[in-house]
Scaffold this motif. Structure first.
Motif, PDB file in Angstrom:
ATOM      1  N   PRO A 118     -23.964 -57.630  35.705  1.00 37.25           N
ATOM      2  CA  PRO A 118     -23.267 -58.239  34.576  1.00 37.25           C
ATOM      3  C   PRO A 118     -23.695 -59.675  34.309  1.00 37.25           C
ATOM      4  CG  PRO A 118     -21.814 -58.137  36.470  1.00 37.25           C
ATOM      5  CD  PRO A 118     -23.062 -57.397  36.850  1.00 37.25           C
ATOM      6  N   ARG A 173     -17.340 -53.801  31.860  1.00 35.11           N
ATOM      7  CA  ARG A 173     -15.949 -53.931  32.311  1.00 35.11           C
ATOM      8  C   ARG A 173     -15.424 -52.642  32.941  1.00 35.11           C
ATOM      9  NH1 ARG A 173     -13.335 -56.264  27.242  1.00 35.11           N
ATOM     10  NH2 ARG A 173     -15.449 -57.096  27.038  1.00 35.11           N
ATOM     11  N   CYS A 174     -15.786 -51.468  32.396  1.00 35.73           N
ATOM     12  CA  CYS A 174     -15.319 -50.208  32.998  1.00 35.73           C
ATOM     13  C   CYS A 174     -15.931 -50.027  34.382  1.00 35.73           C
ATOM     14  CB  CYS A 174     -15.682 -49.025  32.106  1.00 35.73           C
ATOM     15  SG  CYS A 174     -14.701 -48.916  30.597  1.00 35.73           S
ATOM     16  N   TYR A 177     -21.744 -52.514  24.575  1.00 32.72           N
ATOM     17  CA  TYR A 177     -20.532 -52.119  25.300  1.00 32.72           C
ATOM     18  C   TYR A 177     -20.634 -50.674  25.781  1.00 32.72           C
ATOM     19  CZ  TYR A 177     -18.724 -56.448  23.379  1.00 32.72           C
ATOM     20  OH  TYR A 177     -18.552 -57.768  23.059  1.00 32.72           O
ATOM     21  N   PHE A 236     -17.023 -52.419  36.309  1.00 31.38           N
ATOM     22  CA  PHE A 236     -16.439 -53.430  37.197  1.00 31.38           C
ATOM     23  C   PHE A 236     -15.095 -52.959  37.738  1.00 31.38           C
ATOM     24  CE2 PHE A 236     -13.652 -57.030  38.012  1.00 31.38           C
ATOM     25  CZ  PHE A 236     -14.433 -57.809  38.860  1.00 31.38           C
ATOM     26  N   ASP A 237     -14.266 -52.395  36.867  1.00 32.15           N
ATOM     27  CA  ASP A 237     -12.954 -51.902  37.312  1.00 32.15           C
ATOM     28  C   ASP A 237     -13.122 -50.777  38.335  1.00 32.15           C
ATOM     29  OD1 ASP A 237     -11.754 -53.712  35.646  1.00 32.15           O
ATOM     30  OD2 ASP A 237     -11.283 -52.264  34.068  1.00 32.15           O
ATOM     31  N   ASP A 273     -22.324 -55.123  28.656  1.00 30.95           N
ATOM     32  CA  ASP A 273     -20.960 -55.342  29.136  1.00 30.95           C
ATOM     33  C   ASP A 273     -20.621 -54.234  30.133  1.00 30.95           C
ATOM     34  OD1 ASP A 273     -18.234 -56.796  28.485  1.00 30.95           O
ATOM     35  OD2 ASP A 273     -17.816 -54.656  28.670  1.00 30.95           O
TER      36      ASP A 273
END
Length: 357
Positions: free
Chosen positions: A254, A317-318, A139, A320-321, A315
């Motif tokens: 990802p 996610r940050c 992560y 991606f945002d 991962d």
């Protein structure tokens, strides 16, 4: 004024071009090794707005960056953002050299950041491979997890990132961790044939010698590559996003395909055939430690084989945002593999792209 290290490197040259294009009034100061000064000035001359690029010969391993006192104090007074890209990206780098450049160099850049009167952001380029030996999912908020490292490149980039995180209470910082960076997604243009290009090199050598094409180990692990234009876009987006301060971004794929699928696709695009058989990875890595074998395979390093069979996912996610709110999209490997192979084919015999033996 913006301060950039790592120019005229693969990412750095593109980044400076985009920084100047993004703001017609911006100035960029680039710290370069003295041996690279001529190349840096030539690269700068090709960039629109070259008159706004200042080339500063210096030494990142020196605490004052090898600069004259006046230049150092001027940087501290005028710099609003730092982009620290300079590092030794070599899987076989000796430990002492890697520590001087990757670790001490980062510490020296942090000291400059702490002195900067107008600093708004330190943009630090790390690598996804600070995860080292870890398997499973890694992560973005994780760093120190008891991992060991496959080589000195990974271990020293890890040490450097630890130092960066420790400075965040004094320096507004965003950290970017790219996966393996390949050529431009449209043109295939790159600066050096490493990473997945070692697969292409192995395929090309097999074709030249009339050998059947082999893949190394099961190659079932995800193989994470990203095109350079995507990395630069991610850096630019993060550098202007207030929500990026204090965050770490995995600039990765990802949903990566496996190393075996990458190898097969490259083989089909280059040689119009799939690999014919599999060789266990460990004997290949051991053989490549011998210089005559590396010469036979035109410089493929033993350290590269480990990345074909290391099961890890990042991962994102940050990241991606960040990309989503800036309207950015990561192209899939299948979309730019053909451009990558075409550029390799056009330049495969050019010694300027070859790895050191």
């Amino acid at each position: 004024m913006l301060f950039v290290t790592g120019f005229p490197g693969f990412i750095g040259k593109r980044l400076v071009r985009e920084l100047l294009s993004d703001d017609p009034d911006e100035r960029v100061a680039c710290l370069v090794e003295p041996r690279m000064e001529q190349a840096a000035r030539a690269a700068a001359a090709e960039i629109p707005g070259a008159d706004r690029i200042e080339i500063l010969p210096g030494d990142i391993t020196d605490r004052r960056l090898g600069l004259a006192v006046d230049d150092y104090l001027r940087l501290a007074a005028e710099t609003t953002a730092v982009f620290h890209l300079a590092a030794i990206y070599n899987l076989a780098v000796p430990l002492e050299l890697a520590q001087r450049v990757n670790v001490d160099g980062t510490g020296n850049v942090i000291e400059l950041c702490q002195r900067c009167e107008k600093l708004e952001r330190h943009n630090y380029v790390s690598t996804a491979y600070v995860a080292g030996s870890r398997r499973g999912i890694v992560y973005e908020h994780e760093l120190i997890q008891g991992q060991w490292f496959k080589n000195h490149y990974e271990s020293t980039k890890f040490q450097a990132e630890v130092w960066v995180h420790e400075s965040m209470d004094k320096v507004p910082t965003a950290v970017y961790r790219p996966a393996i960076v390949v050529g431009d997604s449209q043109t295939g243009e790159t600066q050096k044939f490493d990473g997945p290009y070692f697969m292409l090199r192995a395929i090309a050598v097999s074709m030249k010698r009339g050998w059947p094409i082999a893949k190394y180990g099961k190659s079932a692990a995800a193989f994470n590559v990203v095109p350079v234009d995507f990395v630069v876009s991610g850096l630019l987006a993060g550098s202007k996003d207030e929500r990026a301060i204090g965050e770490t971004f995995h600039l990765v794929d990802p949903e990566p395909i496996s190393a075996g699928e990458v190898f097969s696709l490259l083989s089909e695009l280059y040689a119009s055939r799939k690999p014919a058989y599999t060789i266990p990875a460990k004997p290949v890595a051991l053989a490549l430690r011998a210089k005559p074998v590396r010469q036979l395979f035109e410089g493929i390093p033993a350290e590269s084989i480990q990345y074909l069979n290391h099961a890890v996912r990042y991962d994102a996610r940050c990241a991606f945002d960040l990309l989503e709110r800036n309207g950015l999209r990561l192209p899939r490997f299948m979309e730019y593999a053909e451009a990558m192979v075409r550029f390799f084919r056009e330049h495969e015999d050019d010694p300027a792209f070859a790895p050191a033996l």
